[in-house]
Design a protein around this motif. Sequence first.
Motif, mmCIF file in Angstrom:
data_model
loop_
_atom_site.group_PDB
_atom_site.id
_atom_site.type_symbol
_atom_site.label_atom_id
_atom_site.label_comp_id
_atom_site.label_asym_id
_atom_site.label_seq_id
_atom_site.Cartn_x
_atom_site.Cartn_y
_atom_site.Cartn_z
ATOM 1 N N ILE A 195 -3.783 0.052 -3.016
ATOM 2 C CA ILE A 195 -3.355 -1.286 -2.626
ATOM 3 C C ILE A 195 -3.046 -2.074 -3.888
ATOM 4 O O ILE A 195 -3.808 -2.049 -4.853
ATOM 5 N N PHE A 196 -1.930 -2.785 -3.866
ATOM 6 C CA PHE A 196 -1.521 -3.581 -5.013
ATOM 7 C C PHE A 196 -0.629 -4.714 -4.535
ATOM 8 O O PHE A 196 -0.186 -4.730 -3.389
ATOM 9 N N GLU A 197 -0.399 -5.689 -5.408
ATOM 10 C CA GLU A 197 0.456 -6.813 -5.075
ATOM 11 C C GLU A 197 1.872 -6.554 -5.551
ATOM 12 O O GLU A 197 2.083 -5.932 -6.591
ATOM 13 N N GLY B 171 15.026 1.925 -3.096
ATOM 14 C CA GLY B 171 14.059 2.880 -3.662
ATOM 15 C C GLY B 171 13.469 2.431 -4.985
ATOM 16 O O GLY B 171 13.074 3.264 -5.797
ATOM 17 N N LEU B 172 13.377 1.124 -5.192
ATOM 18 C CA LEU B 172 12.880 0.607 -6.460
ATOM 19 C C LEU B 172 11.373 0.350 -6.464
ATOM 20 O O LEU B 172 10.812 0.087 -7.523
ATOM 21 N N LEU B 173 10.728 0.417 -5.309
ATOM 22 C CA LEU B 173 9.293 0.153 -5.251
ATOM 23 C C LEU B 173 8.514 1.432 -5.481
ATOM 24 O O LEU B 173 8.861 2.493 -4.944
ATOM 25 N N ALA B 174 7.454 1.327 -6.278
ATOM 26 C CA ALA B 174 6.602 2.490 -6.543
ATOM 27 C C ALA B 174 5.178 2.016 -6.774
ATOM 28 O O ALA B 174 4.954 0.928 -7.314
ATOM 29 N N GLY C 166 2.460 6.331 -8.598
ATOM 30 C CA GLY C 166 3.902 6.479 -8.711
ATOM 31 C C GLY C 166 4.621 6.789 -7.410
ATOM 32 O O GLY C 166 5.834 6.953 -7.400
ATOM 33 N N SER C 167 3.894 6.862 -6.292
ATOM 34 C CA SER C 167 4.519 7.170 -5.008
ATOM 35 C C SER C 167 5.552 6.096 -4.649
ATOM 36 O O SER C 167 5.314 4.901 -4.829
ATOM 37 N N GLN D 160 0.854 -1.183 0.000
ATOM 38 C CA GLN D 160 0.000 0.000 0.000
ATOM 39 C C GLN D 160 0.889 1.232 0.000
ATOM 40 O O GLN D 160 1.874 1.310 0.733
ATOM 41 N N CYS D 161 0.508 2.209 -0.845
ATOM 42 C CA CYS D 161 1.268 3.456 -0.889
ATOM 43 C C CYS D 161 0.675 4.451 0.106
ATOM 44 O O CYS D 161 -0.370 4.204 0.704
#
Length: 155
Positions: A15-17, A33-36, A41-42, A9-10
């Motif tokens: 919410i996403f997998e 810092g590779l997760l967005a 795009g957060s 969750q951003c």
Amino acid sequence: MTLKVFDLQCESGHIFEGWFGSADGYESQQARGLLACPVCGSSKVGKKLSAPRINVGHAREPQAPEKTDKTAVAAPASSQLMQLQGEILRHLRQIVRSTENVGEQFSEEARRMHEGVIEERAIRGTATAQERESLAQDGIVVMPIPDYLDDDRLQ
């Protein structure tokens, strides 16, 4: 290869997998810092609590090989998968945006369309569990929409 799947969750609540090659994969990608978020795009992304998924495929009895050849498709890389998930979520949000928000009049409007009193159109709104059950008993199909797909409910 065993994949680890986490619900993420951003900071905006999307919410996403996330699919990772190992348990350390999430931590490593987060640290670099590779997760967005695929929706907004957060890069402020965290794991949600979720039930573990158990792979029991190895416990099944082996099956005889099939006689026909099958085409195999390679799974996309995690970056491609995140992009695909984002595109799907954006498309779903666009579908929701294209409906008319009738608010608390949802059950009444759905029933009037079903009975042919008014012209059918794509609508969304709110309904209590009792109203949804009554609609279903009358053969009126409704589908719940998660809040994160409906811009009006996020505000």
